[in-house]
Design an enzyme around this catalytic site. Structure first.
Site, short mmCIF file in Angstrom:
data_model
loop_
_atom_site.label_atom_id
_atom_site.label_comp_id
_atom_site.label_asym_id
_atom_site.label_seq_id
_atom_site.Cartn_x
_atom_site.Cartn_y
_atom_site.Cartn_z
CE LYS A 251 -18.64 32.17 36.07
NZ LYS A 251 -19.04 33.56 35.92
CG ASP B 119 -25.50 37.40 37.23
OD1 ASP B 119 -25.20 36.25 37.59
OD2 ASP B 119 -24.76 38.08 36.50
CD GLN C 193 -18.65 34.69 40.51
OE1 GLN C 193 -18.12 34.01 41.39
NE2 GLN C 193 -18.23 34.67 39.26
CG HIS D 28 -20.35 39.33 34.18
ND1 HIS D 28 -20.62 39.17 32.86
CD2 HIS D 28 -19.29 38.53 34.46
CE1 HIS D 28 -19.76 38.29 32.34
NE2 HIS D 28 -18.94 37.89 33.29
CB CYS E 134 -16.90 40.37 32.23
SG CYS E 134 -16.12 39.26 31.09
C1 LIG Z 1 -19.60 34.28 35.06
C2 LIG Z 1 -20.61 35.31 35.27
C3 LIG Z 1 -21.56 35.61 34.30
C4 LIG Z 1 -21.57 34.97 32.94
O1 LIG Z 1 -21.71 33.59 33.03
P1 LIG Z 1 -21.60 32.71 31.69
O2 LIG Z 1 -21.46 31.31 32.20
O3 LIG Z 1 -20.37 33.18 30.97
O4 LIG Z 1 -22.83 32.94 30.90
C5 LIG Z 1 -22.51 36.57 34.59
N1 LIG Z 1 -22.54 37.18 35.77
C6 LIG Z 1 -21.64 36.92 36.74
C7 LIG Z 1 -21.75 37.62 38.05
C8 LIG Z 1 -20.65 35.98 36.52
O5 LIG Z 1 -19.76 35.72 37.47
#
Ligand SMILES: *Cc1c(COP(=O)(O)O)cnc(C)c1O
Length: 409
Positions: free
Chosen positions: A229, A203, A206, A126, A367
């Site tokens: 999320k 990260d 997800q 992302h 993104c």
């Molecule tokens: C949504 C997402 C982000 C960003 O999350 P924010 O809540 O907008 O800071 C970063 N990495 C992944 C894989 C995402 O799905």
């Protein structure tokens, strides 16, 4: 097809007020969960209760409301610690979300990297997990290397092995790709990085909504996610970091709460976790994040994941039966995200027509422009499922898609 009867989805759906609404005169079919999930009444109640009964600034007042707010906020931190199996509760830093957590760490490394050092990012990231590291490399003179992806939408682990060397200082990778749903082998990625002495940031934006995460078992140095999320509110998330890193890294922002003593000559910093939580935090958000974790755990992430897997299989099979549909990403080892295109039709047009039918999907680059560039496409249509989605909704989505294709071809 076998059905897992572990989830009472009809009952679960009643927890989500928004699922009752109509969009463009049709019942909402919400399939944009990878962008943000919906919020159950249980979490909404916690937010209303906070502002109705004990809204106060934390850690500062001697008065009762402040004590209650502080206790609830710290209890949420402990719930999150337990959920991710962090060793200590102060290894959980509240952030405004995934992006904030990544920037906090990227900033912390500014003075630790020098020209010639290398940092590795994956091709499946992302933008939030690319741009802060590019900025860090510009500041420090370090070089950014990229783990390539394969046609199947997976990371090329052999190429990763070749990128690693004693100059490698940091590796950043998402646990699950938001654009393709690929589950990356993060445990292996972390082990390999540690062998050359590099630290790893995962990260988890997800992964956290779909699986149990044990940060100690993974041996992650840093793990970040967003509450929105995982059925929580926006504007709150967490950064897990090993205590040793939090002690070593400088604070990200200066302000209240992060200090121990302030004079104009020198300021000393507060203990963990406050060193990294400058200013009045999102108190209500933190408490609601804890409630969202409770909500997910009451259902059970294992049951959630097997149900979602079944929805994914069903939707994939139905999509594959349509002419001209191309699905991107791996066939297996993925979560409930389907990124696809229809031959000769722009994804945006499909998304717009689906919205007219009350069906919310995402279109665009998600993104993750480098992935789109890799496949040489402008973007995809992405349907992403949560445990409150149903097979009926998949059917509505498929028949809506058929209509859209007819109208556009
Ligand atoms: C949504 C997402 C982000 C960003 O999350 P924010 O809540 O907008 O800071 C970063 N990495 C992944 C894989 C995402 O799905």
């Amino acid at each position: 097809m076998k059905t897992v009867e572990l989830l009472d989805v009809e009952k679960i759906r009643k927890d989500f007020p928004i699922l009752k609404r109509e969009v463009n005169g049709r019942p909402l079919v919400y399939l944009d969960n990878a962008a943000t999930s919906q919020t159950p009444q249980q979490v909404i109640n916690v937010i209303v209760d906070y502002y109705s009964n004990y809204n106060a600034n934390i850690h500062r007042g001697v008065h009762s409301l402040s004590q209650e707010a502080t206790d609830a906020y710290e209890l949420a931190r402990q719930k999150i610690q337990k959920h991710f199996n962090a060793n200590k509760s102060h290894e959980i830093i509240f952030t405004s979300g995934t992006t904030h957590g990544i920037n906090l760490i990227a900033n912390g490394f500014s003075n630790r990297l020098k020209a010639g050092d290398e940092v590795i990012v994956s091709a499946l990231e992302h933008h939030s997990n690319i741009v802060p590291w590019q900025m860090l490399c510009e500041r420090s003179g370090a070089n950014l290397k990229v783990i390539p992806m394969t046609q199947a939408g997976e990371l090329d682990m052999e190429a990763y092995g070749k990128l690693l060397n004693t100059n490698t200082k940091l590796v950043f990778v998402n646990h699950i790709s938001n654009a393709l749903g690929t589950i990356n082998p993060v445990a292996e990625i972390i082990n390999m990085a540690h062998e050359v002495g590099a630290a790893v940031l995962v990260d988890g934006a997800q992964s956290v909504p779909h699986m149990n995460i044990d940060v100690q078992k993974l041996d992650a140095d840093f793990y970040v996610c967003s509450a929105h999320k995982i059925c929580g509110p926006t504007g709150i998330g967490m950064l897990y970091a090993k205590e040793s890193w939090l002690l070593e890294l400088p604070p990200y922002q200066g302000g209240g709460e992060m200090i121990s003593e302030v004079t104009f000559e020198k300021t000393t910093y507060a203990d963990l976790p406050h060193k990294f939580e400058a200013g009045t935090p999102n108190v209500c958000g933190g408490i609601a994040f804890g409630a969202a974790i409770d909500y997910m755990n009451a259902i059970g992430l294992e049951a959630i994941s097997s149900y979602e897997q079944e929805l994914l299989d069903y939707a994939t099979q139905e999509l594959n039966s349509l002419d001209g549909v191309v699905i991107y990403g791996p066939d297996k080892n993925k979560t409930s995200v389907i990124s696809f295109n229809v031959e000769n039709i722009h994804p945006y047009d499909v998304g717009t027509l689906l919205d007219k039918m009350g069906i919310a999907v995402r279109t665009g680059h998600h993104c993750a422009q480098p992935i789109m560039d890799f496949y040489q496409i402008p973007g995809t249509i992405r349907a992403s499922f949560m445990f409150y989605n149903t097979k009926d909704e998949v059917d509505t989505f498929i028949s809506g898609l058929k209509k859209a294709i007819l109208m556009l071809s």
